[in-house]
Design a protein around this motif. Structure first.
Motif, short mmCIF file in Angstrom:
data_model
loop_
_atom_site.label_atom_id
_atom_site.label_comp_id
_atom_site.label_asym_id
_atom_site.label_seq_id
_atom_site.Cartn_x
_atom_site.Cartn_y
_atom_site.Cartn_z
N UNK A 38 0.83 -1.21 0.00
CA UNK A 38 0.00 0.00 0.00
C UNK A 38 0.87 1.26 0.00
N UNK A 39 2.03 1.19 0.62
CA UNK A 39 2.94 2.32 0.60
C UNK A 39 3.48 2.61 -0.79
N UNK A 40 3.55 1.59 -1.64
CA UNK A 40 4.02 1.77 -3.00
C UNK A 40 2.96 2.39 -3.90
N UNK A 41 1.68 2.01 -3.66
CA UNK A 41 0.62 2.52 -4.52
C UNK A 41 -0.58 1.60 -4.55
N UNK A 42 -1.39 1.71 -5.61
CA UNK A 42 -2.63 0.94 -5.68
C UNK A 42 -2.38 -0.56 -5.73
N UNK A 43 -3.23 -1.31 -4.99
CA UNK A 43 -3.06 -2.77 -4.92
C UNK A 43 -4.39 -3.39 -4.54
N UNK A 44 -4.57 -4.65 -4.92
CA UNK A 44 -5.71 -5.43 -4.50
C UNK A 44 -5.26 -6.57 -3.60
N UNK A 45 -6.01 -6.84 -2.54
CA UNK A 45 -5.69 -7.88 -1.56
C UNK A 45 -6.95 -8.71 -1.33
N UNK A 46 -6.85 -10.00 -1.59
CA UNK A 46 -8.01 -10.86 -1.39
C UNK A 46 -7.74 -11.84 -0.26
N UNK A 47 -8.67 -11.90 0.72
CA UNK A 47 -8.51 -12.78 1.86
C UNK A 47 -9.86 -13.17 2.43
#
Length: 293
Positions: free
Chosen positions: A102-111
């Protein structure tokens, strides 16, 4: 939508407090907001099923298709049920990995989805109720808009999807997300159910995320692992190869004790949306954006 129609679209601007409040109020009242999201644009709405279904129809998707979840960074952990992680996925290591991404930029996380996540934002994966959290990253000014929208809706979560028409509507295999507000206005600006909240400076938004291509976010899942790497690390699954490269995610994951396996459909990265040669490149705040279609 014609150029004349598109130039009449009033575009709100991220970074302008009055515009942010207006966009948040429009979302709370039931409209969708197409807004700057990392280095591209996303379409965000209330998390209730009827609102998600309306946005799905707008995009040309099946009405019952689940949306992704978005929220401000501090509320992301509450979207997941951390007690349902696989035994070989330590909670603290996943959380530290997520924070770095998240510090790098946009991301998706599925859990695994927490019980409090609305049903329209969850999907079943072989008996596991999952949620896909898609966030613009901590460098993006859109958190002011998301926070204002959450304050008005009284919840912790919003529904989000890419700012594009679905391949179901266009007939193409993949319709990339918009990364220019000019194209966004041309596609969605005439719809009374959508407000546009543009990056104040699109070039600056892309410079803010130097490791990300201008396309939909990469999605890393951790509700199950894909065995172990040759070095013995548990392998998380890259289920969508989007804006952040698999090699970059693999390197970050290794820092936190994980390997990376690519899902069969994630072996090739998503392409950015191509815009017509010579189309306008409106990037400044309070610009009226003509169509690029």
């Amino acid at each position: 939508m014609s150029v004349q129609q598109a130039t009449a679209v009033r575009t709100l601007v991220l970074g302008d407090p009055e515009d942010v409040r207006e966009a948040a109020a429009a979302l709370a009242a039931g409209r969708a907001v197409a807004h700057g999201f990392g280095n591209v644009y996303a379409l965000t709405c209330r998390p209730e099923r009827d609102a998600v279904e309306d946005v799905n129809r707008l995009k040309g998707r099946p009405a019952g298709q689940p949306a992704d979840l978005t929220t401000v960074p501090e509320r992301i952990p509450s979207a997941f049920d951390w007690t349902r992680l696989p035994d070989d996925v330590p909670r603290q290591q996943i959380r530290s990995l997520a924070e770095e991404l998240l510090g790098l930029g946009p991301i998706g996380l599925r859990g695994p989805a927490a019980d409090r996540v609305p049903g329209a934002l969850t999907a079943d994966d072989d008996g596991v109720r999952t949620v896909r959290v898609v966030a613009p990253g901590t460098r993006c000014p859109s958190h002011a808009f998301l926070g204002a929208a959450l304050a008005l809706t009284g919840g912790d979560f919003l529904a989000v999807t890419s700012a594009n028409r679905s391949h179901h509507a266009t007939g193409r295999a993949h319709e990339p997300a918009h990364w220019r507000a000019a194209g966004l206005a041309g596609e969605f600006g005439a719809d009374p159910g959508v407000r546009i909240l543009a990056h104040a400076d699109e070039e600056a938004a892309r410079r803010r995320h130097p490791f990300h291509r201008a396309t939909s976010v990469s999605v890393l899942s951790f509700h199950r692992t894909a065995g172990r790497t040759r070095s013995g690390l548990p392998a998380l699954v890259l289920e969508r190869h989007g804006s952040l490269s698999a090699d970059h995610i693999r390197a970050v994951a290794a820092n936190h004790g994980f390997g990376l396996a690519l899902a069969p459909h994630a072996t090739r990265p998503l392409p950015p949306r191509p815009y017509a040669a010579g189309s306008p490149r409106a990037t400044s705040a309070h610009t009226v954006f003509p169509s690029v279609s």
